[in-house]
Design an enzyme around this catalytic site. Structure first.
Site, short mmCIF file in Angstrom:
data_model
loop_
_atom_site.label_atom_id
_atom_site.label_comp_id
_atom_site.label_asym_id
_atom_site.label_seq_id
_atom_site.Cartn_x
_atom_site.Cartn_y
_atom_site.Cartn_z
N ARG A 1 4.33 -33.87 -26.54
CA ARG A 1 2.95 -34.06 -26.10
C ARG A 1 2.03 -33.15 -26.91
NH1 ARG A 1 2.59 -38.38 -23.54
NH2 ARG A 1 0.57 -37.69 -22.76
N ILE B 1 -0.68 -30.42 -27.19
CA ILE B 1 -1.11 -29.35 -26.28
C ILE B 1 -2.59 -29.03 -26.51
CG2 ILE B 1 1.19 -28.35 -26.04
CD1 ILE B 1 -0.17 -26.06 -27.93
N GLY C 1 17.37 -31.96 -25.88
CA GLY C 1 17.54 -30.54 -25.58
C GLY C 1 18.54 -29.81 -26.45
N HIS D 1 9.50 -28.41 -35.86
CA HIS D 1 9.09 -29.74 -36.34
C HIS D 1 10.07 -30.22 -37.41
CE1 HIS D 1 6.33 -33.03 -37.07
NE2 HIS D 1 6.49 -32.83 -38.36
N ASN E 1 6.62 -23.63 -32.35
CA ASN E 1 7.00 -25.04 -32.31
C ASN E 1 8.03 -25.30 -33.41
OD1 ASN E 1 6.74 -27.92 -31.70
ND2 ASN E 1 5.56 -28.09 -33.60
C1 GAR Z 1 13.74 -32.09 -32.80
O1 GAR Z 1 14.26 -32.67 -33.96
C2 GAR Z 1 12.35 -31.55 -33.05
O2 GAR Z 1 12.16 -31.10 -34.36
C3 GAR Z 1 11.51 -32.76 -32.78
O3 GAR Z 1 12.10 -33.34 -31.66
C4 GAR Z 1 13.51 -33.14 -31.72
C5 GAR Z 1 14.00 -32.67 -30.37
O4 GAR Z 1 15.40 -32.61 -30.34
N1 GAR Z 1 10.15 -32.38 -32.52
C6 GAR Z 1 9.10 -33.10 -32.91
O5 GAR Z 1 9.20 -34.15 -33.49
C7 GAR Z 1 7.76 -32.49 -32.55
N2 GAR Z 1 6.69 -33.27 -33.10
P1 GAR Z 1 16.16 -31.83 -29.18
O6 GAR Z 1 15.60 -32.33 -27.85
O7 GAR Z 1 17.59 -32.22 -29.35
O8 GAR Z 1 15.94 -30.35 -29.36
#
Ligand code: GAR
Length: 191
Positions: free
Chosen positions: A91, A93, A12, A109, A107
């Site tokens: 997940r 979507i 988060g 990434h 989103n």
């Molecule tokens: C982030 O680094 C985000 O870019 C990645 O998950 C992490 C969540 O961190 N998302 C993905 O890999 C989506 N495919 P957080 O919970 O500390 O924000």
């Protein structure tokens, strides 16, 4: 203010960055509700501390991806959400969410899309031995990690980087571009 519904699966830190952007006046927005899918996700405690409503929708309780998305849509609609932010939502979507919020889902990434889509994007970049990776905020379409790019930030890969050290530096940039991307949303309303 822009009404946000946030979806998160993990620690988060991006959720927190958005909340802080609102608190310090950088963002004219409000997080109406957080949806998270892992019972022990750290994001839950962050929401509690910030006084933001958090709803657990455990994907294991739903038969299909569509049913999970339908439950998310209902929560967001009941809370007057205009824009949906996937802040580390792990997940896939479906069009159930996208049809309810057309061109209103973003989103984040951890790569410079279109490189290194899918899971383990940070490891993918290390394995590919590229010198520069980074992060992307984009509007979501039905394919995984695709759709119009709003903002990117580049992060150099150091010789001694591990997935953890690299991901940490990427996340510093994520928090900045996440806030900047949300600040752009009112300008995208009529596209
Ligand atoms: C982030 O680094 C985000 O870019 C990645 O998950 C992490 C969540 O961190 N998302 C993905 O890999 C989506 N495919 P957080 O919970 O500390 O924000």
């Amino acid at each position: 203010p822009v009404s946000l519904g946030v979806m998160a699966s993990g620690s988060g830190s991006n959720f927190e960055a958005i909340a802080h952007g609102i608190i310090n006046g950088e963002l004219n927005a409000k997080i109406q509700v957080l949806v998270y899918n892992n019972p022990d996700a750290k994001v839950k405690e962050k929401a509690e501390k910030l006084g933001i409503k958090a709803v657990l929708l455990n994907h294991r309780d739903f038969k299909t991806r569509e049913e999970l998305d339908q439950a998310i849509v209902e929560i967001f609609q009941n809370h007057g959400v205009q824009w949906v932010v996937m802040a580390g939502w792990m997940r896939i979507i479906t069009n159930v969410l996208l049809n309810a919020f057309p061109r209103k889902v973003i989103n984040i990434h951890p790569s410079l899309l279109p490189s290194f889509k899918g899971i383990n994007a940070v490891e993918q970049a290390l394995k590919a031995k590229v010198k520069i990776t980074g992060c992307t905020v984009h509007l979501v379409d039905l394919a995984v990690d695709s759709g119009p790019i709003l903002i990117q930030s580049a992060v150099p890969i150091l010789d001694d980087d591990t997935p953890e050290t690299l991901h940490k530096r990427i996340q510093v940039q994520e928090h900045l571009i996440m806030v900047r991307a949300i600040a752009l949303l009112p300008h995208l309303e009529n596209q």
